[in-house]
Design a protein around this motif. Structure first.
Motif, mmCIF file in Angstrom:
data_model
loop_
_atom_site.group_PDB
_atom_site.id
_atom_site.type_symbol
_atom_site.label_atom_id
_atom_site.label_comp_id
_atom_site.label_asym_id
_atom_site.label_seq_id
_atom_site.Cartn_x
_atom_site.Cartn_y
_atom_site.Cartn_z
ATOM 1 N N PHE A 394 0.909 -1.135 -0.038
ATOM 2 C CA PHE A 394 -0.070 0.046 0.047
ATOM 3 C C PHE A 394 0.794 1.344 0.082
ATOM 4 C CE2 PHE A 394 -2.945 -3.259 1.499
ATOM 5 C CZ PHE A 394 -4.009 -2.944 1.025
ATOM 6 N N PHE A 395 2.202 1.163 0.319
ATOM 7 C CA PHE A 395 3.106 2.239 0.428
ATOM 8 C C PHE A 395 4.470 1.709 0.293
ATOM 9 C CE2 PHE A 395 2.288 0.897 4.598
ATOM 10 C CZ PHE A 395 3.452 1.263 5.603
ATOM 11 N N GLU A 396 5.401 2.636 0.045
ATOM 12 C CA GLU A 396 6.776 2.613 0.044
ATOM 13 C C GLU A 396 7.355 3.321 1.186
ATOM 14 O OE1 GLU A 396 10.841 2.914 -2.453
ATOM 15 O OE2 GLU A 396 8.964 3.300 -3.297
ATOM 16 N N LEU A 397 8.085 2.774 2.282
ATOM 17 C CA LEU A 397 8.806 3.528 3.205
ATOM 18 C C LEU A 397 10.118 3.905 2.663
ATOM 19 C CD1 LEU A 397 9.119 4.728 6.122
ATOM 20 C CD2 LEU A 397 9.948 2.584 6.764
ATOM 21 N N ASP A 451 -3.200 10.838 5.402
ATOM 22 C CA ASP A 451 -3.803 11.657 4.444
ATOM 23 C C ASP A 451 -4.350 10.716 3.341
ATOM 24 O OD1 ASP A 451 -3.628 13.862 5.697
ATOM 25 O OD2 ASP A 451 -1.748 14.793 4.740
ATOM 26 N N PHE A 452 -3.407 9.712 3.241
ATOM 27 C CA PHE A 452 -3.647 8.611 2.002
ATOM 28 C C PHE A 452 -4.850 7.585 2.636
ATOM 29 C CE2 PHE A 452 0.574 9.911 1.776
ATOM 30 C CZ PHE A 452 0.671 10.748 0.305
ATOM 31 N N TYR A 453 -4.888 7.382 3.677
ATOM 32 C CA TYR A 453 -5.555 6.271 4.336
ATOM 33 C C TYR A 453 -6.198 6.691 5.793
ATOM 34 C CZ TYR A 453 -2.775 3.287 1.297
ATOM 35 O OH TYR A 453 -2.262 3.026 -0.019
ATOM 36 N N PRO A 454 -7.335 7.551 5.891
ATOM 37 C CA PRO A 454 -7.892 8.161 6.774
ATOM 38 C C PRO A 454 -8.213 7.021 7.686
ATOM 39 C CG PRO A 454 -8.836 9.188 4.910
ATOM 40 C CD PRO A 454 -7.915 7.923 4.417
ATOM 41 N N GLU A 455 -8.536 5.972 7.398
ATOM 42 C CA GLU A 455 -9.071 4.781 8.321
ATOM 43 C C GLU A 455 -7.891 4.381 9.487
ATOM 44 O OE1 GLU A 455 -8.219 2.585 4.159
ATOM 45 O OE2 GLU A 455 -8.560 4.697 5.086
ATOM 46 N N ILE A 515 -1.881 -4.949 7.136
ATOM 47 C CA ILE A 515 -2.826 -5.881 7.455
ATOM 48 C C ILE A 515 -4.248 -5.020 7.652
ATOM 49 C CG2 ILE A 515 -3.728 -7.243 9.468
ATOM 50 C CD1 ILE A 515 -2.156 -9.041 7.528
ATOM 51 N N LYS A 516 -4.221 -3.988 8.521
ATOM 52 C CA LYS A 516 -5.248 -3.088 8.767
ATOM 53 C C LYS A 516 -5.742 -2.842 7.124
ATOM 54 C CE LYS A 516 -8.181 0.130 9.941
ATOM 55 N NZ LYS A 516 -9.632 -0.322 10.096
ATOM 56 N N LEU A 517 -4.972 -2.084 6.208
ATOM 57 C CA LEU A 517 -5.676 -1.901 4.897
ATOM 58 C C LEU A 517 -6.051 -2.861 4.356
ATOM 59 C CD1 LEU A 517 -2.852 0.833 4.087
ATOM 60 C CD2 LEU A 517 -5.021 1.286 5.152
ATOM 61 N N ASP A 520 -9.721 -4.084 5.489
ATOM 62 C CA ASP A 520 -10.672 -3.161 5.239
ATOM 63 C C ASP A 520 -10.875 -3.558 3.854
ATOM 64 O OD1 ASP A 520 -10.442 -2.289 7.949
ATOM 65 O OD2 ASP A 520 -9.548 -0.271 7.320
ATOM 66 N N ILE A 521 -10.158 -3.590 2.849
ATOM 67 C CA ILE A 521 -10.443 -3.848 1.391
ATOM 68 C C ILE A 521 -11.340 -5.125 1.410
ATOM 69 C CG2 ILE A 521 -9.646 -4.386 -0.907
ATOM 70 C CD1 ILE A 521 -7.495 -2.401 -0.387
ATOM 71 N N GLU A 522 -10.983 -6.208 2.194
ATOM 72 C CA GLU A 522 -11.611 -7.498 1.975
ATOM 73 C C GLU A 522 -12.933 -7.415 2.687
ATOM 74 O OE1 GLU A 522 -9.265 -10.269 3.849
ATOM 75 O OE2 GLU A 522 -7.812 -10.507 2.227
#
Length: 529
Positions: A394-397, A451-455, A515-517, A520-522
């Motif tokens: 979902f993102f790159e650090l 900002d990208f993932y408010p959840e 895992i959270k993101l 949520d999608i699932e």
């Protein structure tokens, strides 16, 4: 047969070290217990402190469907008229129909602790009970220290119960206040009292100082007791009180005795967790029935047995109490248990599929490096997805930096973290201050992504564990970090390993967010199906 459950979490539970209920906390607990159909909720002494007095005023505005609130207090003081006793008047002022009055049943307590005569104590019991009966109250008499008193002076202990009966008490509750009696003693004495006071409802109030409060409560029921008192998750003064979340399923599932509303047993675990959270107490993971580990299996032979027939290693179906079965992912887990985890992600993968062997090999390699998946199934799920090609980050650090400073010995240590993340080509850099570098890093990472993932604003850490894997390496040793996160609805645990504690923590944090993101999608996809 119906057994009355009497919960004293609001009083006995509040006497546990580290617990301090607000009025709002108490109201929330009452609501949870009422939803389950607990018949009696003891709310304490309205005259003991302003907080309890406020609670009794507020509870009048809460509409309860199933539970009765009980005001609690002692018999009148020695050498005073019952109507002049402030404690008695405060119980009356609570406005509850049900009153629980406790008195001394052990002659030693009468003569050496409250310093009065044996005869005066009997009058204190009878007069206080009668006073409340004449005011239209239904009285439960708690015979404090009864079992010790009975063993020390049987004749006098019986006289104290007779005094309560003369006063008009409806129930006689036999208390093992010091928690020192054993199950067979409880059974024999309770049976004797039931035979002696045939027209009275007998109950048990057990403390856990010998580790047998649950067993004592069940033995009392076997001997004829029809009310069981305790706290919902067992906390209380010293070693705690009889744990109702263990007693209730034993009564219903093992002894065939109803005690809560039909269908509410399956909410047992969630109710216990809610009450623990309100009390700010970490739930006991190994608690019978409701613990996270209560139906958890690690050994390959055990897992194989449960897969073939659950009763081989489980005494009940975990769903009956709202719990669930867990198979731990570890080097001792069998291929079939790992396959079940894989099939949650890819149902078409079979036991002999090449992917199963590859993932098992990777599991063993990671555990050799120091990873532990038995407490971090969420990280293991990500391992499976990565090896099956079912993972997209979902993102790159891009980079991170932590620093700490204490300019001089009198200064407070400050920690700072800076992270830079990239989400679909958009970069963002955030700095944060925290109570240590890990806390600062957690704040910075989540703020950069919100900002990208408010959840993610709902997510926070609820547990953080660090273990040094090889102490012989001293400061160069690897550490394993396990973090548990929650979004208020579900909890999940991830793991990271490194020779640097900050990096190990970051690995676990990144997995936790992923895992959270992912979940949520699932859930959204299921909602549309």
């Amino acid at each position: 047969m119906m057994i009355e459950i009497y919960d004293s979490t609001l009083r006995d539970g509040a006497q546990s070290e580290g617990i301090s209920f607000s009025v709002n906390d108490k109201l929330k607990i009452v609501k949870a217990l009422d939803d389950m159909g607990i018949p009696f909720i003891e709310a304490g002494n309205p005259g003991s402190n302003p907080k309890d007095l406020e609670f009794f005023q507020e509870i009048k505005h809460l509409e309860l469907k199933h539970s009765a609130i009980v005001a609690f207090g002692s018999t009148r003081r020695r050498d005073i008229k019952v109507e002049d006793d402030a404690n008695v008047q405060s119980m009356l002022a609570a406005g509850t129909k049900h009153i629980a009055i406790f008195g001394k049943s052990w002659d030693f307590h009468v003569t050496d602790i409250i310093n009065t005569t044996l005869e005066e104590n009997l009058m204190m019991i009878e007069e206080t009970v009668r006073f409340m009966i004449e005011k239209g109250k239904e009285v439960t008499y708690d015979a404090e220290h009864f079992y010790d008193g009975y063993k020390n002076n049987e004749a006098y202990a019986l006289k104290t119960l007779e005094a309560a009966c003369k006063g008009g008490a409806k129930r006689l509750i036999l208390c093992d206040t010091n928690g020192g009696s054993l199950p067979m003693e409880i059974y024999n004495i309770t049976k004797k009292i039931g035979e002696t006071f045939k027209d009275m409802m007998i109950g048990i109030h057990a403390h856990n100082d010998s580790g047998v409060a649950v067993a004592n409560s069940l033995m009392a029921v076997e001997a004829g007791a029809v009310q069981v008192q305790g706290t919902f998750v067992g906390f209380g003064e010293r070693c705690g009180n009889a744990n109702l979340s263990t007693i209730i399923p034993n009564l219903e599932l093992k002894m065939g005795k109803k005690c809560i509303l039909e269908g509410e047993l399956e909410n047992l675990m969630s109710s216990a967790k809610l009450i623990s959270e309100i009390a700010n107490i970490t739930p006991d993971e190994q608690a019978p029935f409701i613990g996270r580990k209560a139906f958890t299996h690690k050994g390959g032979m055990h897992i194989d047995g449960v897969n073939k027939n659950s009763k081989s290693f489980e005494h009940i179906d975990p769903s009956l109490v709202g719990n669930s079965r867990r198979f731990l992912m570890s080097e001792v887990a069998g291929r079939s248990s790992i396959l079940k985890k894989i099939q949650k992600v890819a149902p078409d993968v079979k036991k002999d599929s090449p992917e199963t062997g590859i993932i098992m090999k990777k599991l063993k390699e990671l555990e050799h490096e120091g990873y532990q998946f038995e407490g971090a199934e969420s990280t293991f799920e990500l391992v499976i997805r990565k090896h099956l090609g079912k993972y997209k980050p979902f993102f790159e650090l891009e980079n991170f930096k932590t620093m700490g400073e204490r300019p001089d010995a009198s200064s407070i240590f400050s920690a700072y973290a800076m992270v830079k993340v990239n989400v679909e080509g958009q970069s963002k850099m955030v700095a944060a201050e925290g109570d240590g570098p890990v806390n600062a890093l957690d704040k910075a990472l989540r703020e950069a992504l919100e900002d990208f993932y408010p959840e993610l604003k709902k997510v926070h850490l609820i547990d953080y564990k660090v273990r040094v894997l090889d102490g012989k390496e001293a400061s160069a040793a690897k550490v394993r970090v396990l973090i548990t996160s929650t979004d208020g609805t579900r909890d999940w645990t991830t793991v990271g390993v490194s020779t640097d504690i900050v990096e190990a923590s970051l690995i676990a944090m990144v997995d936790s967010i992923e895992i959270k993101l992912l979940k949520d999608i699932e859930e959204k996809m299921k909602a549309y199906m």
